[in-house]
Design a protein around this motif. Sequence first.
Motif, mmCIF file in Angstrom:
data_model
loop_
_atom_site.group_PDB
_atom_site.id
_atom_site.type_symbol
_atom_site.label_atom_id
_atom_site.label_comp_id
_atom_site.label_asym_id
_atom_site.label_seq_id
_atom_site.Cartn_x
_atom_site.Cartn_y
_atom_site.Cartn_z
ATOM 1 N N ALA A 290 -39.842 -36.726 76.767
ATOM 2 C CA ALA A 290 -39.115 -36.146 77.870
ATOM 3 C C ALA A 290 -37.705 -36.476 78.041
ATOM 4 C CB ALA A 290 -39.975 -36.299 79.048
ATOM 5 N N THR B 120 -39.142 -35.463 64.951
ATOM 6 C CA THR B 120 -40.643 -35.541 64.914
ATOM 7 C C THR B 120 -40.928 -37.161 65.027
ATOM 8 O OG1 THR B 120 -40.923 -33.314 63.745
ATOM 9 C CG2 THR B 120 -42.605 -35.256 63.429
ATOM 10 N N SER C 167 -46.186 -37.759 74.264
ATOM 11 C CA SER C 167 -45.341 -36.847 74.457
ATOM 12 C C SER C 167 -43.876 -37.453 74.733
ATOM 13 C CB SER C 167 -45.809 -36.400 76.098
ATOM 14 O OG SER C 167 -45.577 -37.296 76.841
ATOM 15 N N LYS D 125 -33.642 -31.214 66.004
ATOM 16 C CA LYS D 125 -35.090 -31.257 66.147
ATOM 17 C C LYS D 125 -35.610 -32.722 65.547
ATOM 18 C CE LYS D 125 -39.115 -28.499 64.205
ATOM 19 N NZ LYS D 125 -39.763 -27.383 63.361
ATOM 20 N N TYR E 202 -34.536 -39.897 74.928
ATOM 21 C CA TYR E 202 -35.888 -39.301 75.074
ATOM 22 C C TYR E 202 -36.725 -40.202 75.384
ATOM 23 C CZ TYR E 202 -34.534 -34.514 74.210
ATOM 24 O OH TYR E 202 -34.163 -33.173 74.264
ATOM 25 N N VAL F 276 -45.553 -35.878 67.936
ATOM 26 C CA VAL F 276 -44.786 -34.845 68.807
ATOM 27 C C VAL F 276 -43.622 -34.460 68.029
ATOM 28 C CG1 VAL F 276 -43.592 -36.801 70.142
ATOM 29 C CG2 VAL F 276 -43.897 -34.636 71.209
ATOM 30 N N THR F 277 -43.147 -33.132 68.550
ATOM 31 C CA THR F 277 -41.986 -32.601 67.712
ATOM 32 C C THR F 277 -40.961 -31.938 68.849
ATOM 33 O OG1 THR F 277 -42.890 -32.395 65.572
ATOM 34 C CG2 THR F 277 -41.072 -30.888 66.163
ATOM 35 N N PHE F 278 -40.027 -32.080 69.034
ATOM 36 C CA PHE F 278 -39.378 -31.592 70.211
ATOM 37 C C PHE F 278 -37.724 -31.304 69.723
ATOM 38 C CE2 PHE F 278 -38.628 -36.073 70.345
ATOM 39 C CZ PHE F 278 -37.072 -36.066 70.506
ATOM 40 N N THR F 279 -37.144 -30.155 70.275
ATOM 41 C CA THR F 279 -35.914 -29.735 69.962
ATOM 42 C C THR F 279 -35.041 -30.067 70.999
ATOM 43 O OG1 THR F 279 -36.664 -28.038 68.363
ATOM 44 C CG2 THR F 279 -34.379 -27.989 69.145
#
Length: 276
Positions: free
Chosen positions: A78, A135, A76, A133, A93, A152-155
């Motif tokens: 955050a 990954t 994950s 974005k 992050y 996990v991929t997040f923007t």
Amino acid sequence: SSLTVTNYLISWTGPTSGSTTSTGKNVTVTGLRPGRTYTFSVTARNTGDGSATLSSNPVSYSITLPAPPSNKTNVSAALQAINGASEPRSSTYMISWLPVTGATKYVVKNGSTTLYSGPNTSYALSGVAAGSKTTIDVYPANNYGLGVKSTVTFTAPGLPGVPKINMFVPTSSGLRVELGAGTSNGSPILYYEYRITNSGGEVIPWTRAPSMAFEVAAASGVYTLHARSVSAVGAGASISLASNATAGRVWVWDGSQLVRTSVRTYNGSAWVLTNI
């Protein structure tokens, strides 16, 4: 009669097969697949007297090679805010994952770039651009290779939008400011900042607003208010508005002209006179 061994023929079968010779009693075989079973056969040979090669009966042995971890980890991401008195801003992050049985280390990758390789179950990814974005792949690993990756991929949230200036008017002792909420763009707005300038330059530098409505002391003069939103991502763009009355004087509209003790308020698009 016994013959001198001049070399050994080593052959193997499995997912891949091959053979090699050695004059010694050990040989290194490469290119085998971890976790797979191979059967090796060794034959002693005599080829040194110029006659036909004589070979012993082969000796065979099967082995299953050790394998990388077979289970995936749960990963994950955050955003980590750096909480301080006036600077709770961050582009870092925290990538974290669960331990996997059989893993002695974890490999963190962004595309083909290895960001981390070690025993920890978290990694701080810094310098993430607002609105980008990303990954991240995390592989459990041991001495026998990489296991199955978890992704996990997040923007990243963008910078917050500009707040509204609902009111910027003179009072008898200074200036009254009333702000309206800006857009968060994915990261909650932590607070608002304001700055006040006049024709001579900066009067009040960027300062955390105590609330959405407040007053600041100011001498008589014409001022410009600048306001911006602040989130964990950083400070957004600012909005500016000049007061068109003089601090220290309050005026009122009598129906035909301004007379002392009135105020003008900003309705979001234009200054309007407000009777008091």
